[in-house]
Scaffold this active site. Sequence first.
Site, short mmCIF file in Angstrom:
data_model
loop_
_atom_site.label_atom_id
_atom_site.label_comp_id
_atom_site.label_asym_id
_atom_site.label_seq_id
_atom_site.Cartn_x
_atom_site.Cartn_y
_atom_site.Cartn_z
N GLY A 47 0.84 -1.19 0.00
CA GLY A 47 0.00 0.00 0.00
C GLY A 47 0.87 1.23 0.00
N GLN A 52 3.03 10.11 1.35
CA GLN A 52 4.35 9.45 1.45
C GLN A 52 5.27 9.83 0.30
OE1 GLN A 52 2.61 5.32 2.33
NE2 GLN A 52 4.52 5.29 3.48
N CYS A 100 6.35 0.11 7.69
CA CYS A 100 5.92 1.23 6.85
C CYS A 100 7.12 1.66 6.01
CB CYS A 100 5.45 2.38 7.74
SG CYS A 100 4.91 3.84 6.83
N LEU A 101 6.88 1.92 4.73
CA LEU A 101 7.98 2.35 3.86
C LEU A 101 8.56 3.70 4.30
CD1 LEU A 101 6.50 1.26 0.40
CD2 LEU A 101 8.22 0.06 1.77
N HIS A 142 -4.15 1.59 8.16
CA HIS A 142 -2.77 2.11 8.16
C HIS A 142 -2.61 3.18 7.07
CE1 HIS A 142 1.78 1.51 8.38
NE2 HIS A 142 1.61 2.15 7.23
N GLU A 143 -3.09 2.87 5.86
CA GLU A 143 -2.92 3.84 4.75
C GLU A 143 -3.72 5.11 5.01
OE1 GLU A 143 -0.56 3.38 2.92
OE2 GLU A 143 -0.30 1.23 3.23
N HIS A 146 -2.23 7.73 7.21
CA HIS A 146 -1.27 8.64 6.57
C HIS A 146 -1.95 9.94 6.12
CE1 HIS A 146 2.51 6.40 6.36
NE2 HIS A 146 1.87 5.32 5.94
NI NI Z 1 2.81 3.46 6.07
#
Ligand code: NI
Length: 178
Positions: A47, A52, A100-101, A142-143, A146
Amino acid sequence: MTVRMILRMGDPRLQRVARPVEKGSSSLLESLLEDMFDTMAAADGVGLAAPQIGIDLRVVVFGFDQNERYPEALAVPRTVLINPEIEITDSTEEDGWEGCLSVPGMRGLVSRPIGIRYRGLDEAGQVIDRSASGFHARVVLHECDHLDGVLYPQRIADLRDFGFEDALGAAEPSDELD
Ligand code: NI
């Protein structure tokens, strides 16, 4: 194909409440979505949220059939979700290890509700209205966090459950997200 740089925790652009997408921005949106999927694929993520990559808009993408990094996770449909809204349908909470990236190399244990309904628009402007549970629900929560400037470490109840992936020997390897 443009793989964009992923912002890392500490960057103030990850802490903003993102702006809703307004109608009539379709060509801009098309290239944004392309970049988001390219960036997500290059990082082997499941995702990605627009903030991000530094884009201040309420847009997330997610989905996979099978993912090498999450071998035990059930498939989640490939989805573009614009201006999402989430309703908790089962507030029972379940712990899961997240990554998380934007927080590379780390994992943390996060408690999240197990059942949600999410709504939003897809890339064609069609309404998406789905119920989700388990890993699918966790990915969406989670997404969408953000979009409100929230990163998963803020949701870790006990910071002893936060650490470097390669040091957390006991952590489940299958629950990393974007
Ligand atoms: Ni994340």
